[in-house]
Design an enzyme around this catalytic site. Structure first.
Site, PDB file in Angstrom:
ATOM      1  NE  ARG A 226      -3.537  -2.179   2.895  1.00 38.23           N
ATOM      2  CZ  ARG A 226      -3.280  -3.285   3.581  1.00 38.23           C
ATOM      3  NH1 ARG A 226      -2.098  -3.429   4.191  1.00 38.23           N
ATOM      4  NH2 ARG A 226      -4.174  -4.238   3.695  1.00 38.23           N
TER       5      ARG A 226
ATOM      6  CE  LYS B   4      -6.415  -0.680   4.647  1.00 41.00           C
ATOM      7  NZ  LYS B   4      -7.710  -1.012   4.016  1.00 41.00           N
TER       8      LYS B   4
ATOM      9  CG  HIS C  57      -4.464   0.405  -3.824  1.00 41.94           C
ATOM     10  ND1 HIS C  57      -3.842   0.445  -2.596  1.00 41.94           N
ATOM     11  CD2 HIS C  57      -5.408  -0.569  -3.733  1.00 41.94           C
ATOM     12  CE1 HIS C  57      -4.388  -0.463  -1.792  1.00 41.94           C
ATOM     13  NE2 HIS C  57      -5.334  -1.090  -2.464  1.00 41.94           N
TER      14      HIS C  57
ATOM     15  NE  ARG D 166      -2.784  -3.727  -1.196  1.00 43.21           N
ATOM     16  CZ  ARG D 166      -2.329  -4.497  -0.209  1.00 43.21           C
ATOM     17  NH1 ARG D 166      -1.031  -4.713  -0.080  1.00 43.21           N
ATOM     18  NH2 ARG D 166      -3.160  -5.075   0.642  1.00 43.21           N
TER      19      ARG D 166
ATOM     20  CG  HIS E 206      -6.030  -8.818   1.449  1.00 42.91           C
ATOM     21  ND1 HIS E 206      -6.173  -9.256   0.143  1.00 42.91           N
ATOM     22  CD2 HIS E 206      -5.861  -7.472   1.373  1.00 42.91           C
ATOM     23  CE1 HIS E 206      -6.105  -8.222  -0.685  1.00 42.91           C
ATOM     24  NE2 HIS E 206      -5.923  -7.130   0.036  1.00 42.91           N
TER      25      HIS E 206
ATOM     26  CE1 TYR F 216      -5.942  -7.659  -6.967  1.00 41.70           C
ATOM     27  CE2 TYR F 216      -6.131  -8.703  -4.827  1.00 41.70           C
ATOM     28  CZ  TYR F 216      -5.883  -7.582  -5.591  1.00 41.70           C
ATOM     29  OH  TYR F 216      -5.602  -6.392  -4.987  1.00 41.70           O
TER      30      TYR F 216
END
Length: 298
Positions: free
Chosen positions: A148, A172, A244, A247, A270, A279
């Site tokens: 990110r 995050k 992004h 990514r 994630h 994806y």
């Protein structure tokens, strides 16, 4: 207590109890402040403890004319979280957002770049300027490690474990993960770090920050966006791209080349595999090849 006092208390909760990043906390706060602006514009004097579902419905109806469905859903989600916090702290016994539904959203597939697009963007970097080596190292790291943009600008020299072939990423919620880094990406980082960064006058507090601006301070996320947008214009790339996008391209290209979805999930950081599964929808041709190669009834 007034709205500002409740918001400040909520911000502390998000930071200390939930470990959210400053950017995420700012987004949550913005949603509540938007409600406050609406109340002020309508001369409605009511505290967070007393505000009713009807008043919030008026607010949602007003913003529905100003923002798209995705933004509406985000605002509704942010307000639900705030009022859930008030219940948790025993300020309220009910959530006025409980019966308010967010608009239905179609699942948006992320934009990706081809390998040729990525090569063209990196080749367009002007290496005659000192920041050229930095920009090349940044783009190679974005694409090579699937970071990110916030993870990129916060990357520290002490996070580089090149002998082991990994970098440590703080993602995050301050969650840390180790991401593999290729020899190629390592080479470009070392070129920048040893031959460009070493000649900068580094501001106090940024000694360990890897990517610096010309004033020796940490780069901003906005600056990385600008660098990428300018390169896209330079090569006449008719796509709307951002950090992004690199990514997304990282994950898509790994999947296309046979990488395990669980491994991609770990590298991207994630929390849920369902986030990574988006994806799978990007390349139907790849799924057909897998079916033809591995199914016993092929």
């Amino acid at each position: 207590m007034n709205w500002k006092t409740f918001i400040k208390s909520y911000q502390s909760y998000l930071k200390i109890e939930r470990g959210l990043s400053k950017n995420t906390i700012d987004n949550y706060t913005f949603d509540i402040e938007r409600l406050c602006v609406f109340l002020e514009s309508k001369s409605i004097e009511v505290s967070p403890i007393k505000i009713s579902e009807d008043t919030i419905q008026q607010f949602i109806y007003t913003i529905s004319k100003e923002v798209n469905a995705r933004s509406q859903a985000r605002i509704i989600s942010g307000l639900k979280s705030f009022f859930s916090y008030l219940i948790f702290e025993d300020y309220r016994s009910d959530n006025p957002m409980e019966l308010i539904e967010a608009p239905r959203l179609g699942r948006k597939l992320p934009d990706t770049l081809s390998i040729q697009d990525i090569d063209a963007l990196i080749e367009a970097i002007d290496l005659s300027k000192p920041e050229g080596e930095r920009n090349r190292a940044m783009l190679e790291t974005l694409y090579g490690c699937g970071l990110r943009v916030s993870e990129l600008v916060n990357l520290k020299i002490s996070d580089l474990f090149f002998d082991e072939g990994f970098i440590k990423i703080t993602g995050k919620g301050n969650k840390q993960r180790f991401v593999p880094i290729s020899a190629v990406t390592q080479k470009f980082i070392l070129l920048y770090k040893d031959f460009i960064r070493n000649h900068l006058t580094i501001n106090k507090g940024h000694e360990d920050t890897l990517f610096l601006n010309r004033r020796g301070k940490q780069l901003t996320r906005a600056m990385v966006f600008t660098i990428i947008k300018d390169l896209a214009v330079k090569i006449n790339l008719n796509k709307s791209i951002s950090p992004h996008t690199f990514r997304h391209s990282f994950a898509t290209h790994l999947l296309e080349n046979g990488a395990d979805l669980r491994a991609i999930q770990l590298m991207l950081g994630h929390e849920s595999i369902t986030t990574t599964e988006i994806y799978v929808h990007l390349d139907r041709k790849h799924l057909t090849q897998i079916m033809n190669s591995f199914h016993p009834r092929k």
